[in-house]
Design a protein around this motif. Structure first.
Motif, PDB file in Angstrom:
ATOM      1  N   MET A   1      43.327  44.008  43.066  1.00  0.00           N
ATOM      2  CA  MET A   1      43.283  44.126  41.616  1.00  0.00           C
ATOM      3  C   MET A   1      44.079  42.985  40.985  1.00  0.00           C
ATOM      4  O   MET A   1      45.244  42.776  41.323  1.00  0.00           O
ATOM      5  N   PRO A   2      43.481  42.221  40.056  1.00  0.00           N
ATOM      6  CA  PRO A   2      44.231  41.148  39.412  1.00  0.00           C
ATOM      7  C   PRO A   2      45.251  41.709  38.431  1.00  0.00           C
ATOM      8  O   PRO A   2      45.064  42.770  37.844  1.00  0.00           O
ATOM      9  N   GLU A   3      46.350  40.999  38.253  1.00  0.00           N
ATOM     10  CA  GLU A   3      47.318  41.339  37.223  1.00  0.00           C
ATOM     11  C   GLU A   3      47.122  40.455  35.994  1.00  0.00           C
ATOM     12  O   GLU A   3      47.418  40.870  34.871  1.00  0.00           O
TER      13      GLU A   3
ATOM     14  N   ASP B   1      45.025  36.378  44.565  1.00  0.00           N
ATOM     15  CA  ASP B   1      44.294  37.613  44.270  1.00  0.00           C
ATOM     16  C   ASP B   1      44.791  38.292  43.004  1.00  0.00           C
ATOM     17  O   ASP B   1      44.121  39.184  42.477  1.00  0.00           O
ATOM     18  N   ARG B   2      45.943  37.899  42.514  1.00  0.00           N
ATOM     19  CA  ARG B   2      46.511  38.520  41.319  1.00  0.00           C
ATOM     20  C   ARG B   2      46.145  37.770  40.039  1.00  0.00           C
ATOM     21  O   ARG B   2      46.547  38.186  38.950  1.00  0.00           O
ATOM     22  N   VAL B   3      45.434  36.658  40.174  1.00  0.00           N
ATOM     23  CA  VAL B   3      45.076  35.852  39.004  1.00  0.00           C
ATOM     24  C   VAL B   3      43.562  35.686  38.980  1.00  0.00           C
ATOM     25  O   VAL B   3      42.977  35.120  39.909  1.00  0.00           O
ATOM     26  N   PHE B   4      42.939  36.139  37.909  1.00  0.00           N
ATOM     27  CA  PHE B   4      41.480  36.085  37.792  1.00  0.00           C
ATOM     28  C   PHE B   4      41.078  34.966  36.844  1.00  0.00           C
ATOM     29  O   PHE B   4      41.529  34.901  35.699  1.00  0.00           O
ATOM     30  N   ARG B   5      40.228  34.096  37.347  1.00  0.00           N
ATOM     31  CA  ARG B   5      39.536  33.094  36.528  1.00  0.00           C
ATOM     32  C   ARG B   5      38.094  33.108  36.978  1.00  0.00           C
ATOM     33  O   ARG B   5      37.803  32.979  38.169  1.00  0.00           O
TER      34      ARG B   5
END
Length: 261
Positions: free
Chosen positions: A1-3, A31-35
């Motif tokens: 899950m991204p934060e 995995d904690r940063v979504f782009r």
């Protein structure tokens, strides 16, 4: 899950969004940063993945440059006025999910005017922002990361885990000594190393701790006094003993010519 969800408009500071994402990924884990262009895998449903990610994120960074508010659609309309505009939808979803929304204003002259924003995201202009300027990129990136680590406890924990090399567990492994002393673990045995040679961490192979006198490591029995006990090894195994006696036999081996030893 991204934060962290990095929100940006294509053709408006997308390179800055990439730079921010990479720095935050380095600090907190990729995995904690979504782009979107990085995190959505080949063949996945683009709209669904965007909505799932933004709803699960703790914070949304809205990267905003000079062209952000006035960018146009293919038919010449202002993109922000289109309810289907993904930049607008992601910010709206973040507000609805209760995420922390942080505008990142790129350049020294970029401003947000609530009168330029659709009503559903007009409060974006009231959110405390952070500024990013390429002339001071390093300190700006560091401040953004520091602020996020302070605001989101999970990110601070993730950074400590990366710094100490503990992976994704919630606590340091039981063989870590916070005083800085290395700890050796072999099954249920724990020993604080204060010198010597050997393999440290998990299963121990050959380990010698503060040995006095000569050490014999060739074939045949080994006798060496270590502190209050003695070690007696037979065969070709590797053992560690600090107190008491070990007798280990591994059976015979055949050499390359087939003779038994």
């Amino acid at each position: 899950m991204p934060e962290i969800f990095v929100n940006y408009r294509t053709r408006d500071e997308d390179s800055t969004a990439t730079l921010i994402e990479r720095e935050l990924s380095r600090r907190f884990g990729t995995d904690r940063v979504f782009r979107a262009s990085k995190s959505i895998k080949i063949g996945q449903a683009f709209p669904q993945e965007l909505l799932i990610a933004v709803r699960r994120s703790s914070v949304l960074l809205a990267v905003i440059g000079r062209q952000w508010a006035n960018a146009q659609t293919a038919d010449g309309r202002r993109a922000l006025d289109d309810p289907a505009d993904w930049t607008r939808r992601e910010i709206s979803e973040a507000f609805d999910s209760g995420a922390l929304v942080v505008p990142v204003l790129v350049g020294r002259d970029t401003r947000l005017d609530p009168r330029d924003l659709p009503p559903e995201i007009a409060r974006l202009a009231d959110c405390q922002y952070r500024r990013f300027d390429t002339r001071d990129a390093e300190s700006n990136l560091r401040r953004i990361g520091d602020d996020l680590a302070e605001a989101i406890p999970q990110l601070a924990l993730a950074e400590r885990q990366i710094t100490t090399g503990f992976g994704s567990t919630d606590a340091p492994p039981e063989d870590f000594d916070r005083s800085g002393t290395s700890v050796v673990r072999a099954g249920e045995y724990r020993h604080q190393q204060s010198g010597g040679i050997g393999n440290i961490g998990h299963d121990v192979g050959t380990f010698i701790n503060n040995a006095s006198g000569p050490v014999h490591t060739g074939p045949g029995p080994q006798h060496n006094t270590i502190r209050n006990g003695s070690v007696e090894l037979h065969g070709d195994g590797s053992n560690y003993l600090e107190h008491g006696t070990v007798n280990s036999e591994f059976g015979s081996r055949r050499d390359r010519e087939g003779r038994r030893r």
